[in-house]
Every structure is written in C-alpha cells, then in structure tokens.
Design an enzyme around this catalytic site. Structure first.
Site, PDB file in Angstrom:
ATOM      1  N   ARG A   1       0.826  -1.212   0.000  1.00 41.88           N
ATOM      2  CA  ARG A   1       0.000   0.000   0.000  1.00 41.88           C
ATOM      3  C   ARG A   1       0.860   1.263   0.000  1.00 41.88           C
ATOM      4  O   ARG A   1       0.519   2.263  -0.646  1.00 41.88           O
ATOM      5  CB  ARG A   1      -0.915  -0.018   1.211  1.00 41.88           C
ATOM      6  CG  ARG A   1      -1.963   1.095   1.261  1.00 41.88           C
ATOM      7  CD  ARG A   1      -2.982   0.791   2.351  1.00 41.88           C
ATOM      8  NE  ARG A   1      -4.034   1.787   2.424  1.00 41.88           N
ATOM      9  CZ  ARG A   1      -4.104   2.735   3.362  1.00 41.88           C
ATOM     10  NH1 ARG A   1      -3.174   2.807   4.308  1.00 41.88           N
ATOM     11  NH2 ARG A   1      -5.099   3.599   3.372  1.00 41.88           N
TER      12      ARG A   1
ATOM     13  N   HIS B   1       0.407   4.280  -2.635  1.00 42.70           N
ATOM     14  CA  HIS B   1       0.112   5.650  -2.209  1.00 42.70           C
ATOM     15  C   HIS B   1       1.255   6.610  -2.557  1.00 42.70           C
ATOM     16  O   HIS B   1       1.009   7.808  -2.728  1.00 42.70           O
ATOM     17  CB  HIS B   1      -0.171   5.684  -0.703  1.00 42.70           C
ATOM     18  CG  HIS B   1      -1.546   5.215  -0.357  1.00 42.70           C
ATOM     19  ND1 HIS B   1      -2.238   5.679   0.742  1.00 42.70           N
ATOM     20  CD2 HIS B   1      -2.381   4.343  -0.973  1.00 42.70           C
ATOM     21  CE1 HIS B   1      -3.436   5.104   0.792  1.00 42.70           C
ATOM     22  NE2 HIS B   1      -3.535   4.278  -0.240  1.00 42.70           N
TER      23      HIS B   1
ATOM     24  N   ASN C   1      -3.955   8.541   4.395  1.00 42.83           N
ATOM     25  CA  ASN C   1      -2.793   7.991   5.096  1.00 42.83           C
ATOM     26  C   ASN C   1      -2.868   8.080   6.616  1.00 42.83           C
ATOM     27  O   ASN C   1      -2.308   7.237   7.325  1.00 42.83           O
ATOM     28  CB  ASN C   1      -1.517   8.701   4.630  1.00 42.83           C
ATOM     29  CG  ASN C   1      -1.241   8.486   3.152  1.00 42.83           C
ATOM     30  OD1 ASN C   1      -1.539   7.435   2.600  1.00 42.83           O
ATOM     31  ND2 ASN C   1      -0.676   9.500   2.504  1.00 42.83           N
TER      32      ASN C   1
ATOM     33  N   HIS D   1      -6.185  -5.880  -2.705  1.00 38.80           N
ATOM     34  CA  HIS D   1      -7.044  -5.974  -1.524  1.00 38.80           C
ATOM     35  C   HIS D   1      -7.348  -7.421  -1.139  1.00 38.80           C
ATOM     36  O   HIS D   1      -8.170  -7.665  -0.258  1.00 38.80           O
ATOM     37  CB  HIS D   1      -8.347  -5.204  -1.749  1.00 38.80           C
ATOM     38  CG  HIS D   1      -8.196  -3.732  -1.583  1.00 38.80           C
ATOM     39  ND1 HIS D   1      -9.261  -2.862  -1.638  1.00 38.80           N
ATOM     40  CD2 HIS D   1      -7.099  -2.958  -1.347  1.00 38.80           C
ATOM     41  CE1 HIS D   1      -8.817  -1.610  -1.457  1.00 38.80           C
ATOM     42  NE2 HIS D   1      -7.515  -1.657  -1.288  1.00 38.80           N
TER      43      HIS D   1
END
Length: 322
Positions: free
Chosen positions: A66, A70, A98, A197
């Site tokens: 992740r 990001h 975040n 996911h």
C-alpha cells in the site's frame, strides 16, 4: 549470426528504431539492472528484511504494498510518502488516505539502514519501496515480477496531492476509472491492481456506511461485521479486506465480490452490474490470469513519473531530505 547483425542501417532509420524502443520514456530511464554493479546485494538485502517483517506480522506485507501505491499516485514514485512533517516541509502522512492507516515506515527505515550498510548513498528510498512491495506479495504467496529501478527521491511532498489523487474507499466505479486514468492506468489495470485488496485490513470508519446502509451486500456478511464495527464507535477497529484468506495473496478477493462480500464500497463497485463485472468474473475463475495482469500493472504503476538523472536525490534518511 543473424542477417540483421551485419546489416548497415541508414542513420535516420536507426533514429526511428531508438524512438520506437523508447516510446514509453520511463522504460528507457529505469532498468532492472540499475544497481547490478553499484549495489549487487541490494535485492537479497531487501528481501531478507521484508521476509523478517512479514514473518513478524503478516499484515505488514499489505502495508508495504500500500505504501508503494500511495507513493506512486502522488507526483509519481518518488518516496514522498516517507517524508515526515518538519518546520520547512508538510508531508503526506497526515493526508486523509494515510492518517492513522499508512504504516510500515519503521520497516522501510530498517531496510534503508541495512541497504546503507552494504552500499552507502547509492539506493533511493523510492526504489526500496518498489522492491519491498514486490517482495511482500511474494512472501504472502503471490506472483513475482522484475522491478524496474533507478528512481531518485523527492525533496518535497504534496499533502493536497495525497488528499486528491488517492481513490477513497467511498469511490464509485466511474471515479475509480478516472483516478487511475489520471495516472496513465487503464480500467483493466485498475481492476487488476484492486486485487491487492486480497491481503490487508481496513478500518471500521471506511466500511461502516456500507454495512449499515447499502443493499448490494450479503446480509450475513454485513451482520458479521457489525459487532466489530458499531454504528457510532470503533472507528479504528479492523476487518480483513478478504474474509477468506486475508494473509494469502490469491484471487479470493474477486470471488468475494461475486458473492457481494466486498468490504469497501469501492471494492463492490467492481462487481455491481457494470462494465467491470466480466473482468472480475475472469479473475475469480482464473488466478493465473489475475497474477499476470497484476504484475504487468504493478510494473506500469511503478514507472509513474520517476525522478531520474540529476533530478531529486538519494536520501540518506527516508524520512527527511538530505
């Protein structure tokens, strides 16, 4: 020897060959062998640290994947997400996507320390993120891919970029398509990358509205979540994004969507009577197809607007500019 090896091409034709090979500029800037001479033990050093971190806590694999995602969605894959706030810099860690959720920064610190011990001042934090993401997926049973390297680190961050560019868990399908398209990623690549996911967890605050208010959700699944996510408390309580195998990288995420058991609103949007349904169906039936498309999309995502050449720097400490 091939006839092409000895053939003499006109200079103009050679220019067109070069342009053709470099039509996607970033693929010319980055290379899988970038550190083969300057830091030959890089990959094994990162792999060892990731393996230890994931062994200590399975969830860390999802957290490291992740972080890379990001990072890349905000001004490209430049390590900006790792920067701490300071008197002269506002970082991305307090952005809505975040804050209280992005994690693994201490693991990246450890990897950076280990890498510095074998080749000081050579490897960027952005590249460490890209390698760690790949190694995390592999450690949890997922596919591997060749990571392109040679990124440099930014000296700035963008709080507004983090707030605006990273898709929210409340996003509908058209918003997801637009968010990924803005980064040069296709709808097919968006659906494949969403398969990340299949590991990790989400906070109650990000799926509360879905389990209490939405109709396209399996009722038994929704009920099972409510005890850990009350209607008015428990914001930070966690539930797995893939209820079947939350620490194994597989295609169960897509199977869950077909059963209306996507945890986030944005997850279930991929299978909700729309244009993404057929691809979800394919991935739910053919894990190897998902793996192939996921790895290809990860390489492309990792090549979003890298800093190369004399741009940026090689940070000594991933949390602050030199």
């Amino acid at each position: 020897m091939s006839q092409f090896a000895t053939m003499r091409y006109p200079k103009v034709f050679l220019v067109f060959i070069t342009l053709g090979l470099c039509s996607t500029v970033v693929y010319c800037q980055l290379s899988s062998t970038y550190y083969s001479t300057s830091c030959p033990n890089l990959l094994s050093t990162v792999q060892s640290a990731v393996k230890q971190a994931v062994t200590n806590e399975k969830r860390m694999g999802a957290s490291l994947l992740r972080l890379h995602f990001h990072d890349c969605f905000v001004n490209g894959c430049d390590g900006s997400i790792l920067l701490d706030d300071s008197s002269t810099l506002t970082g991305e860690k307090t952005a809505v996507p975040n804050a209280n959720s992005a994690r693994g920064f201490d693991v990246i610190d450890t990897i950076k320390t280990n890498v510095e011990a074998v080749c000081s001042g050579v490897v960027s934090c952005a590249d460490i993120l890209a390698i760690a993401a790949r190694d995390s997926v592999v450690e949890l049973g997922g596919p591997t891919w060749t990571v392109q390297l040679g990124r440099r680190d930014s000296t700035t961050a963008s709080l507004s970029g983090a707030n605006n560019n990273i898709p929210a868990p409340t996003s509908n399908l058209s918003t997801l398509i637009s968010s990924f398209s803005a980064q040069g990623l296709s709808t097919k690549e968006m659906i494949a990358l969403s398969g990340g996911h299949t590991i990790g967890q989400a906070r109650c605050t990000n799926f509360r509205a879905r389990i209490y208010n939405e109709s396209n959700i399996d009722s038994t699944f929704a009920t099972s979540l409510k005890s850990n996510c009350p209607s008015s408390s428990g914001d930070n309580n966690l539930s797995p994004l893939d209820l079947q195998t939350p620490t194994t990288f597989d295609n169960n995420y897509y199977k869950n969507l077909r059963s209306q058991k996507g945890l986030l609103h944005s997850d279930q949007q991929l299978f909700n009577g729309g244009s993404a349904d057929s691809q979800v169906t394919t991935y739910s039936s053919y894990q190897n197809t998902f793996f192939t498309d996921f790895t290809s999309a990860m390489v492309k995502m990792g090549n979003i607007s890298p800093l190369t050449g004399s741009n940026g720097q090689i940070r000594k400490n991933c949390r602050k500019p030199n």
